[in-house]
Design a protein around this motif. Sequence first.
Motif, PDB file in Angstrom:
ATOM      1  N   SER A 226       0.834  -1.209   0.000  1.00 55.71           N
ATOM      2  CA  SER A 226       0.000   0.000   0.000  1.00 55.71           C
ATOM      3  C   SER A 226       0.865   1.253   0.000  1.00 55.71           C
ATOM      4  O   SER A 226       1.658   1.482   0.915  1.00 55.71           O
ATOM      5  N   SER A 227       0.687   2.061  -1.051  1.00 53.73           N
ATOM      6  CA  SER A 227       1.482   3.269  -1.219  1.00 53.73           C
ATOM      7  C   SER A 227       1.275   4.235  -0.043  1.00 53.73           C
ATOM      8  O   SER A 227       2.225   4.784   0.499  1.00 53.73           O
ATOM      9  N   ASN A 228       0.022   4.428   0.366  1.00 52.91           N
ATOM     10  CA  ASN A 228      -0.219   5.417   1.425  1.00 52.91           C
ATOM     11  C   ASN A 228       0.320   4.932   2.771  1.00 52.91           C
ATOM     12  O   ASN A 228       0.780   5.710   3.586  1.00 52.91           O
ATOM     13  N   THR A 229       0.292   3.599   2.990  1.00 55.57           N
ATOM     14  CA  THR A 229       0.831   3.056   4.246  1.00 55.57           C
ATOM     15  C   THR A 229       2.344   3.274   4.301  1.00 55.57           C
ATOM     16  O   THR A 229       2.890   3.675   5.328  1.00 55.57           O
ATOM     17  N   LYS A 230       3.017   3.030   3.170  1.00 52.76           N
ATOM     18  CA  LYS A 230       4.475   3.198   3.132  1.00 52.76           C
ATOM     19  C   LYS A 230       4.848   4.653   3.428  1.00 52.76           C
ATOM     20  O   LYS A 230       5.829   4.928   4.094  1.00 52.76           O
ATOM     21  N   LYS A 231       4.017   5.580   2.925  1.00 52.95           N
ATOM     22  CA  LYS A 231       4.327   6.995   3.169  1.00 52.95           C
ATOM     23  C   LYS A 231       4.175   7.334   4.649  1.00 52.95           C
ATOM     24  O   LYS A 231       4.941   8.110   5.207  1.00 52.95           O
ATOM     25  N   LEU A 232       3.165   6.742   5.285  1.00 55.35           N
ATOM     26  CA  LEU A 232       2.977   6.988   6.725  1.00 55.35           C
ATOM     27  C   LEU A 232       4.212   6.492   7.483  1.00 55.35           C
ATOM     28  O   LEU A 232       4.690   7.135   8.416  1.00 55.35           O
ATOM     29  N   TYR A 233       4.713   5.347   7.057  1.00 55.01           N
ATOM     30  CA  TYR A 233       5.912   4.784   7.694  1.00 55.01           C
ATOM     31  C   TYR A 233       7.088   5.757   7.540  1.00 55.01           C
ATOM     32  O   TYR A 233       7.786   6.059   8.503  1.00 55.01           O
ATOM     33  N   ASP A 234       7.283   6.261   6.311  1.00 57.34           N
ATOM     34  CA  ASP A 234       8.398   7.183   6.057  1.00 57.34           C
ATOM     35  C   ASP A 234       8.285   8.430   6.930  1.00 57.34           C
ATOM     36  O   ASP A 234       9.269   8.897   7.497  1.00 57.34           O
ATOM     37  N   ILE A 235       7.073   8.968   7.027  1.00 57.23           N
ATOM     38  CA  ILE A 235       6.858  10.188   7.822  1.00 57.23           C
ATOM     39  C   ILE A 235       7.164   9.911   9.299  1.00 57.23           C
ATOM     40  O   ILE A 235       7.880  10.663   9.963  1.00 57.23           O
ATOM     41  N   ALA A 236       6.627   8.809   9.802  1.00 56.11           N
ATOM     42  CA  ALA A 236       6.808   8.484  11.226  1.00 56.11           C
ATOM     43  C   ALA A 236       8.283   8.228  11.548  1.00 56.11           C
ATOM     44  O   ALA A 236       8.796   8.660  12.583  1.00 56.11           O
ATOM     45  N   LYS A 237       8.961   7.559  10.646  1.00 54.66           N
ATOM     46  CA  LYS A 237      10.366   7.171  10.873  1.00 54.66           C
ATOM     47  C   LYS A 237      11.277   8.392  11.020  1.00 54.66           C
ATOM     48  O   LYS A 237      12.268   8.354  11.748  1.00 54.66           O
ATOM     49  N   ILE A 238      10.913   9.496  10.338  1.00 51.16           N
ATOM     50  CA  ILE A 238      11.728  10.718  10.444  1.00 51.16           C
ATOM     51  C   ILE A 238      11.744  11.218  11.896  1.00 51.16           C
ATOM     52  O   ILE A 238      12.760  11.642  12.421  1.00 51.16           O
ATOM     53  N   ASN A 239      10.578  11.129  12.550  1.00 54.42           N
ATOM     54  CA  ASN A 239      10.456  11.678  13.900  1.00 54.42           C
ATOM     55  C   ASN A 239      10.648  10.647  15.003  1.00 54.42           C
ATOM     56  O   ASN A 239      10.889  10.996  16.151  1.00 54.42           O
ATOM     57  N   CYS A 240      10.458   9.403  14.665  1.00 54.46           N
ATOM     58  CA  CYS A 240      10.510   8.374  15.695  1.00 54.46           C
ATOM     59  C   CYS A 240      11.296   7.174  15.142  1.00 54.46           C
ATOM     60  O   CYS A 240      10.796   6.438  14.283  1.00 54.46           O
ATOM     61  N   ALA A 241      12.506   7.006  15.654  1.00 52.81           N
ATOM     62  CA  ALA A 241      13.375   5.929  15.133  1.00 52.81           C
ATOM     63  C   ALA A 241      12.768   4.554  15.372  1.00 52.81           C
ATOM     64  O   ALA A 241      13.000   3.624  14.610  1.00 52.81           O
ATOM     65  N   ASN A 242      11.960   4.423  16.436  1.00 50.59           N
ATOM     66  CA  ASN A 242      11.364   3.113  16.755  1.00 50.59           C
ATOM     67  C   ASN A 242      10.025   2.934  16.045  1.00 50.59           C
ATOM     68  O   ASN A 242       8.988   2.756  16.672  1.00 50.59           O
ATOM     69  N   THR A 243      10.048   3.033  14.731  1.00 50.60           N
ATOM     70  CA  THR A 243       8.803   2.879  13.966  1.00 50.60           C
ATOM     71  C   THR A 243       8.808   1.534  13.258  1.00 50.60           C
ATOM     72  O   THR A 243       9.797   1.161  12.646  1.00 50.60           O
ATOM     73  N   GLU A 244       7.674   0.821  13.377  1.00 51.40           N
ATOM     74  CA  GLU A 244       7.564  -0.485  12.701  1.00 51.40           C
ATOM     75  C   GLU A 244       6.370  -0.469  11.757  1.00 51.40           C
ATOM     76  O   GLU A 244       5.323   0.093  12.086  1.00 51.40           O
ATOM     77  N   LEU A 245       6.540  -1.114  10.603  1.00 52.88           N
ATOM     78  CA  LEU A 245       5.427  -1.272   9.666  1.00 52.88           C
ATOM     79  C   LEU A 245       4.980  -2.730   9.715  1.00 52.88           C
ATOM     80  O   LEU A 245       5.781  -3.629   9.477  1.00 52.88           O
TER      81      LEU A 245
END
Length: 286
Positions: A226-245
């Motif tokens: 899912s394109s929109n899910t991947k973008k959410l991951y990218d956005i979150a990862k910038i601010n929070c290193a502990n981001t999991e998809l």
Amino acid sequence: MKIIIGKTSGFCGGVLNAVSKTEQELEKEKGKTIYCLGELVHNKQVVEKLEKKGLKIIDNIEEANEKAIIRAHGVSKEVYEKANNKGIEIIDLTCPKVLKIHNTAEEYAKNGYFIVLVGVEEHPETIGTISFCGENSCLIRNKEDINVTLDKIVKSNIKKILILVQTTYSLQKFQEIVEELQQKLNAEYKVCIQNTICSATKLRQEETEKLSKQVDAMIIVGGKNSSNTKKLYDIAKINCANTELVETVKDLDIKNMKNYKIIGIMAGASTPNESVEEIKNALMNT
Ligand code: SF4
């Protein structure tokens, strides 16, 4: 542990409409196979559930016998033409917001505009939309495509430009592309910009950014395709290193998540609420 679930998480209006109308169709035609061109939504769990009720995913409209569902992303002009020629009835569940972009592209192309579409190249929505943009059009996937696009515009001799964008594209990247494109196009060009990023996408991306700044860990739930899910991951990862998809609770490292005090959860537009609830319950009950 505190868990914060994003308010804009889960099915968007277009996906909700597509899934519920498909369920209604399967109920109405119980026992029969209903064809759908491409995965109805970019979520394996949702698609599998519908397949059990009789939905069959096809890659080519000509594989359908009597009728076929068109999913929320929309399809290209050629698909409608082929269906028409073969007498296949279309159950068109294209999101109204995507249909509006198709109509805008066609109208401006007829009025002599060069159309620039910003989007992800292989995404079904982009493939569909570009087919409505006419010959004098071009896709920008990222900033690297700007110079090639400018060459095409110059060669076309057209001085009126319309810029459209895929509904789930990143707002920040779109703004950067538009800014650079405008700087490079001189004053003789009339540039019309339509930010066609869906408000559901925009709000979800904004909330993801805000939430990811407040938490110790972020979980993004959604299909890996899912394109929109991947973008959410990218956005979150910038601010929070502990981001999991994760697609489902099975992908989640719950033991690791127990190390964090505040966890944020956000889900893509094709993710059902039950997937989010499962994750929340697993975190609370382990
Ligand atoms: S993200 Fe927006 S445009 Fe895309 S299907 Fe959902 S409501 Fe429609």
